[in-house]
Enzyme design. Sequence first.
Site, short mmCIF file in Angstrom:
data_model
loop_
_atom_site.label_atom_id
_atom_site.label_comp_id
_atom_site.label_asym_id
_atom_site.label_seq_id
_atom_site.Cartn_x
_atom_site.Cartn_y
_atom_site.Cartn_z
N HIS A 140 6.21 -8.85 -49.20
CA HIS A 140 6.13 -7.50 -49.77
C HIS A 140 5.13 -6.67 -48.97
O HIS A 140 4.39 -7.20 -48.13
CB HIS A 140 5.69 -7.55 -51.24
N HIS A 189 1.68 -3.27 -44.10
CA HIS A 189 1.93 -4.54 -43.40
C HIS A 189 2.66 -5.50 -44.33
O HIS A 189 2.64 -5.34 -45.55
CB HIS A 189 0.62 -5.17 -42.92
#
EC number: 3.1.4.58
Length: 195
Positions: free
Chosen positions: A58, A146
């Site tokens: 995620h 990220h």
Amino acid sequence: MPEQLWLPGLEAPPALTDGLFFAVYPDSNTAAGIAKFAQRLCAEARVRSKPLAANRLHVTLRHLGNFAGGLPEDYVAAATRAAAAVSMAPFTVEFDAVTSFAKKPRPGPAVMVGEDGVLGLHALHDALEAALKDVGIAPNARFTPHVTLAYGMPWAERRPAESACWNVREFALIHSLVGRTKHSVLARWPLVGTA
């Protein structure tokens, strides 16, 4: 063995058990591709680190905190109100590089990052931050989009990587059981605004 000294008023703080954060998840096909890339990365580095499972991959939009003994209901309610106020159109995200979030030369997380392909995530983060401020949750301007691939990886320079691209159509509020690698989705909000 000597007994531990006890001083009134200096008890150890309670252990943090529950985390709360907003996140964006890749679709299942993209997550599977990212997981395979993470496996290759771990194999190439010849480390014992295990890549994150596809269902745990995620992008954290905003970490809201870690708490002892459960999530504070009023805080969850405020975060939920803020999320419901966000209006934004769906967008495409692309991560096209891999780097280390470790301090050289120590091991640390290996992550996928991007440049222009993550601008939509910045816009969503900013909209969410504004809505959180409106409900009284202090801002946190630091945000580096990220996807964490694996922990305990050797430090490495940023380098191009096989692109991971997906359409972001929603974001979610996540309850994390700290230290137990378990995430539960508390609520999801679709991106239905206009561009």
